[in-house]
Enzyme design. Sequence first.
Site, PDB file in Angstrom:
ATOM      1  CG  LEU A 214       6.976  56.513 -27.154  1.00 25.29           C
ATOM      2  CD1 LEU A 214       7.416  56.815 -28.355  1.00 25.29           C
ATOM      3  CD2 LEU A 214       7.606  57.255 -26.111  1.00 25.29           C
ATOM      4  CG  ASP A 215       1.839  60.157 -23.249  1.00 26.56           C
ATOM      5  OD1 ASP A 215       1.501  58.982 -22.684  1.00 26.56           O
ATOM      6  OD2 ASP A 215       2.013  61.206 -22.726  1.00 26.56           O
ATOM      7  NE  ARG A 216      -4.925  59.112 -29.544  1.00 25.54           N
ATOM      8  CZ  ARG A 216      -5.258  60.350 -30.071  1.00 25.54           C
ATOM      9  NH1 ARG A 216      -4.929  60.383 -31.478  1.00 25.54           N
ATOM     10  NH2 ARG A 216      -6.033  61.228 -29.523  1.00 25.54           N
TER      11      ARG A 216
ATOM     12  CB  THR B  74       4.649  60.948 -27.389  1.00 26.73           C
ATOM     13  OG1 THR B  74       4.248  61.921 -26.249  1.00 26.73           O
ATOM     14  CG2 THR B  74       6.225  61.085 -27.212  1.00 26.73           C
TER      15      THR B  74
END
Length: 548
Positions: free
Chosen positions: A280-282, A284
């Site tokens: 997951l993106d930071r 997100t």
Amino acid sequence: MTPSDRDPGAVGLAVMWRGVPVCLRILLQWRLALWSHSFARTWGSCREAMAEALCTQAEAAGELKAPVQQNGDSGSDGSGEPLPEGLEPPPAGGQVPAPVADSGKRKKRRGAAGERVVPPPKKRRTGVSFGDEHFAETTYYFEGGLRKVRPYYFDFQTYCKGRWVGRSLLHVFSTEFRSQPLAYYEAAVRAGRLHLNEEPVQDLSIVLKDNDFLRNTVHRHEPPVTAEPIRLLAENEDVVVIDKPSSIPVHPCGRFRHNTVIFILGKEHQLKELHPLHRLDRLTSGVLMFAKTVAVSEKIHEQVRDRQLEKEYVCRVEGEFPDKEVTCKEPILVVSYKVGVCRVDPRGKPCETVFQRLSYNGHSSVVQCRPLTGRTHQIRVHLQFLGHPILNDPIYNSAAWGPSRGQGGHIPKTDEELLRDLVAEHQAKESLNVLDLCEGDLASGLMDSTAPSAELAKGSLEELAAVAQKRDGIAEAASQDLDAPEKTAKADVTNQETDPLCAECRVLRQDPLPQDLVMFLHALRYKGPDFEYVSPMPVWARDDWQEP
């Protein structure tokens, strides 16, 4: 095959062989057998000797310590520390495996007088997780709704890169690591912070060779993240499933190490040796899965490759999203891996996302997102292309993309201009951490000028030497005083808080607000052939949520 099809020469030899007396033929065959056996033994001995010689040379080179003159005269450098990401932390959390012990049976090869012998690169172990010695590097504290990491000393380590071979350390620092003035690296040398092949560097004019091993001790500061706890959604003998808060990266990257999911789970939940099953993106939040074993990891990754894993996200976007199902199949191209920026481009990789509006409050819409592929920033880029970027997306809802903000793929500037404007915008807002950049990245072509650095005070070199000696003394006392580890650890952490050489220690940065660390994108559901995990709906996705 008929006689006429045979090789005439072979036929002639056969006739001659049949004409040789039987006793002579037996003698010739016996001599030929002896010669073949002798040749095989001789060749085998030669191969063993060659292998032993190569092994001896490699072991000798690996065990030799460089002569005193190796570092010159023995007189007295987008996630900015000295040699921040160029000196990469090694695999397995920062440790370089020790060389194999010598059997003592072979002589060491020594170079000529004054020659610096470079050991062969050490074999790197893979798959080793972070351990207690890494978690003990520093501690957390909580303040103003933020999780903070106390500054600590850390060793960046790397082998000499190919483009550095034949160049001096002075040249490398002045061309590739311009976030600090050369005076800093000179001070680091005097303080014993910089090592080459585990020997203290004495002179920055030393020329680098292939396989040189560099280690640089720096004073490390990590950006704060949200103080929201990591909640366990499920745990069994196969997997760990969590609800990841926004702003916390999954694993160490850029300036983040202890403020990561991997470290927090290890330090606070004693969950170690985990294998991330997806990313997951930071910024997100939402469902994040880890496997406890390699076998489970490989099984689920195979399901991902076979498109058996269903993912569902929820987000809040600008404007009134269409009420019908929308499918976006635009290809996505990575503009910059360092900055972490992508865009729609025909040269990109194919991908597909299905969107469905859940609600609209007159200003913004809550949208369900089902990515059928797994490209970097796929949901965010496709929403930008559709003209409905995520409401508070710091990258893809930025004015740096132009008046249309990337809608329809219309970007009235080159990739270089786009990256420059994005970095300039976030630098002005002091939000470079959103781009996972450190100050050193600004000097590598993304900005026209180098990052400012506070000048060292006159007494800094002497103070630094004293601090370094004190730190070494504490470490030595800790290794001898086995009865008071807690006392030693507390004293060590206290002495790591500030460092006279660290520019970050002299900069006052304003903490972000907790709400500034949240992006309205949440991984709501992950479903496989034999599992399904769901996280609670975030507050900003509820019908009664009020925009600030």
